[in-house]
Each structure stands twice: as structure tokens, then as C-alpha cells.
Write a protein that holds these residues in place. Sequence first.
Motif, short mmCIF file in Angstrom:
data_model
loop_
_atom_site.label_atom_id
_atom_site.label_comp_id
_atom_site.label_asym_id
_atom_site.label_seq_id
_atom_site.Cartn_x
_atom_site.Cartn_y
_atom_site.Cartn_z
N SER A 28 0.83 -1.22 0.00
CA SER A 28 0.00 0.00 0.00
C SER A 28 0.86 1.26 0.00
O SER A 28 0.48 2.27 -0.60
N TYR A 48 0.53 4.52 -2.41
CA TYR A 48 0.37 5.85 -1.80
C TYR A 48 1.41 6.83 -2.34
O TYR A 48 1.09 7.92 -2.78
N ALA A 56 -4.03 1.48 -3.14
CA ALA A 56 -3.44 1.29 -1.81
C ALA A 56 -4.50 0.79 -0.83
O ALA A 56 -4.24 -0.07 0.01
N ASP A 116 -4.81 -2.31 1.72
CA ASP A 116 -4.98 -2.05 3.16
C ASP A 116 -6.06 -0.99 3.35
O ASP A 116 -5.78 0.20 3.25
N HIS A 118 -5.28 2.18 5.54
CA HIS A 118 -4.05 2.94 5.27
C HIS A 118 -4.38 4.43 5.34
O HIS A 118 -4.84 5.03 4.38
N SER A 177 -3.36 7.20 2.68
CA SER A 177 -4.13 7.10 1.42
C SER A 177 -5.56 7.59 1.62
O SER A 177 -6.10 8.28 0.75
#
Length: 130
Positions: A33, A37, A59, A63, A66, A69
Amino acid sequence: STEMVSSHHNAATTVKSGTATAKQANDLVYMDSDFWYHKGVVLNGKDQNKSAVQCYLQALEIDPRHLPSIFNLACKYQQLKQLPDSKHWFSHAIDVNPNWPDALYGLCLVNIELGCPADAVKYISKAIKV
């Protein structure tokens, strides 16, 4: 999925043992991820908005929690005046981290732009308290 985790683990093990093929190493990068990002950040800096959004979404496929992101996606949608999408992602950031002042402030600003002052006050009040 378990299959994806297993292939990620196998690729990581192979890379560490020094016997990784180029494809295995490449697959490992694309399942990160942070890679997506950072690619989104670079594209955003070049005003490639649609591509940046796609990278942040990629991303989040890897995840869903995250935060960088999620936050950048919310900000990008706000900048593009896609306010319902922006509100969704700022709300998701708060779901992941309820006391994150930046996300609370962002949600406040989006609510102002959407004409929802009562909600804006609610979020800025919470941001001030944390």
C-alpha cells in the motif's frame, strides 16, 4: 484473502533468500500500500488527478485502513469538488482513527461546503478537544 497473503509471504521469503525472480519481486512491490500511496503523491504533484486517485484507491484495496491514502483521497476529492466522496473518505479516516484532528478538520470544511453548518461545528468542536 488467504491466497494473497500466502503468495505475499512466499514472495517475501523468496526475495529474502535471494532466489526471487523479477516477476516475484515485482509482484511484491505491487502488493504494498505504501508503494501505491507514494505513487499517488507523485502523480498528485504533477496534477494527474485521476491517476493519483486510482493509486490511492489501489493502496486501499491492499490495506483499507491505510490512513495516508484515506486522507489524501479525501483531500483530493475535496479539491476536485467531489464533496460527497470527500466526506465519505474523511469519515472513513475518523472511523479508523477517531481522534485525528486533521481528518476532523477536513470533515468540518467539507460540511461547510455542503451547507451543513451544524455538522461542521460538531467536527471542529471535537477537533479542538483532541
